[in-house]
Design an enzyme around this catalytic site. Sequence first.
Site, PDB file in Angstrom:
ATOM      1  N   CYS A 163      45.811  15.072 -32.198  1.00 27.52           N
ATOM      2  CA  CYS A 163      44.822  14.499 -33.115  1.00 27.52           C
ATOM      3  C   CYS A 163      43.761  15.500 -33.551  1.00 27.52           C
ATOM      4  CB  CYS A 163      44.139  13.298 -32.449  1.00 27.52           C
ATOM      5  SG  CYS A 163      45.308  12.109 -31.774  1.00 27.52           S
ATOM      6  N   HIS A 303      35.013  11.423 -34.046  1.00 27.45           N
ATOM      7  CA  HIS A 303      36.445  11.180 -33.811  1.00 27.45           C
ATOM      8  C   HIS A 303      36.683   9.667 -33.849  1.00 27.45           C
ATOM      9  CE1 HIS A 303      40.468  12.007 -32.578  1.00 27.45           C
ATOM     10  NE2 HIS A 303      40.350  11.397 -31.407  1.00 27.45           N
ATOM     11  N   GLU A 314      32.667   9.835 -26.354  1.00 30.22           N
ATOM     12  CA  GLU A 314      32.150  10.615 -27.480  1.00 30.22           C
ATOM     13  C   GLU A 314      30.659  10.369 -27.678  1.00 30.22           C
ATOM     14  OE1 GLU A 314      33.177  11.917 -32.073  1.00 30.22           O
ATOM     15  OE2 GLU A 314      34.167  10.145 -31.237  1.00 30.22           O
ATOM     16  N   LYS A 335      37.704   6.415 -39.538  1.00 27.15           N
ATOM     17  CA  LYS A 335      38.948   5.802 -39.066  1.00 27.15           C
ATOM     18  C   LYS A 335      38.867   4.274 -39.098  1.00 27.15           C
ATOM     19  CE  LYS A 335      40.496   9.556 -35.990  1.00 27.15           C
ATOM     20  NZ  LYS A 335      39.368  10.499 -36.133  1.00 27.15           N
ATOM     21  N   HIS A 340      43.949   5.962 -37.859  1.00 28.18           N
ATOM     22  CA  HIS A 340      43.992   7.284 -37.234  1.00 28.18           C
ATOM     23  C   HIS A 340      45.197   8.045 -37.759  1.00 28.18           C
ATOM     24  CE1 HIS A 340      43.654  10.566 -34.647  1.00 28.18           C
ATOM     25  NE2 HIS A 340      43.521   9.976 -33.456  1.00 28.18           N
ATOM     26  N   PHE A 399      45.224  14.350 -27.498  1.00 29.66           N
ATOM     27  CA  PHE A 399      45.931  14.269 -26.230  1.00 29.66           C
ATOM     28  C   PHE A 399      46.168  15.690 -25.699  1.00 29.66           C
ATOM     29  CE2 PHE A 399      48.239   9.908 -26.818  1.00 29.66           C
ATOM     30  CZ  PHE A 399      47.011   9.274 -26.718  1.00 29.66           C
TER      31      PHE A 399
END
Length: 414
Positions: A163, A303, A314, A335, A340, A399
């Site tokens: 991502c 994010h 975050e 998002k 996403h 990830f």
Amino acid sequence: MRRRVVITGIGLVTPLGVGTAASWEALCRGRSGVGPITRFDASGFDTRIAAEVRGFRAADFLPRKLAARAEPFVAFACAAARMALEDAGIAIVPARAERIGVVLGCGLGGLSLLEANCRLISERGPQRVSPFFIPMMISNMAAGLIAMEIGARGPNLTLSTACAAGTHAVGEAAAMIRYGQADTVVAGGTEALVAPTCIAGFGAMRALSTRNAAPAQASRPFDRDRDGFVVGEGAGILILECLDQALDRGARIYAEVAGYGSSCDAYHLTQPPPDAGGAVGCMRTALADAELLPENIDYINAHGTGTPLNDVVETRAIKSVFDAEAYRIPISSTKSMTGHLIGAAGGVEAAFCALAIRHATIPPTINLDHPDPACDLDYVPHKARRAPIETAMSNSFGFGGTNATLVLKAWRPD
């Protein structure tokens, strides 16, 4: 000698629209791009929603034969690159071809094509597989075909950092220009993962929203009732140039790429560390690279996935980096509207930051109806906000614990 890098062109293919103007307008209106999955029969899945690109025709952007066989992640990237180049008004001439690069982020490439060929082998045997299968599936083919279409013979890379890939691509492309490896780079991200194995795999991890009855309300970053992210697709492409070249040709400049940071959590396959150490280090590195202080940041594109862990961690990271300033800075997760876009997310969100600077408009975080008490910052709920923006930060965390942050700033003549 470090050269300055600016953004002179933007191309977007997103669930909000085909084209930069369409995507930006829908974003500022707070319109969701999430709806029922149409790419395959999802009736047996726990999650039956996604943020699909609608109204896109590859033949509008690609030669007929290529349009017929190009996977969506390739077609989205080629279309967005063409838009960005036209927007920049830049001509690719053979004499400069080796000074023009392409750097893209992409997570998984042609997953749908892989699924189709696995079925084909099982049902009809290996002899039925097309010779175009591998070339059209591999994730670097989008960057390769863009280079072939425009004649770019400089550095050509594809980064597969989950991502964070799109943000890493823009940051690494900017570094190439800063230190003289290229003068112009087509940079960003592309992804098309609305496919059974993707939805099933993320679903097995309980990472996806199952708010199937209300798709437009499913992606709800920082909200108390968030239940996972929504898979999206599309491409976001920027044209990066060295400042001197852009000025020489009288280019319109959206923003300057001022800072870039990257880091690794070295903690867990999928979960961020509770202390948010990797994200904190990444943001601080980007600020230092930009030679800016926390009080200089006017907007953060988070994010902000809408998963239970990400949003809290975050928020914790932003507070750690910005201290009291964290409560002043407007933050939004786009998002909430695009879903996403995995490897494409960073490219699209960097474009949104550049547009936010140019149009003095902060996109909203929609669906923030009941803010999580642990997420207590200014997330610009529901409606876009007009405000001057001199500097913007964009975060992407993937990830494997991979993190990337960009800092963009308004370009002003010295």
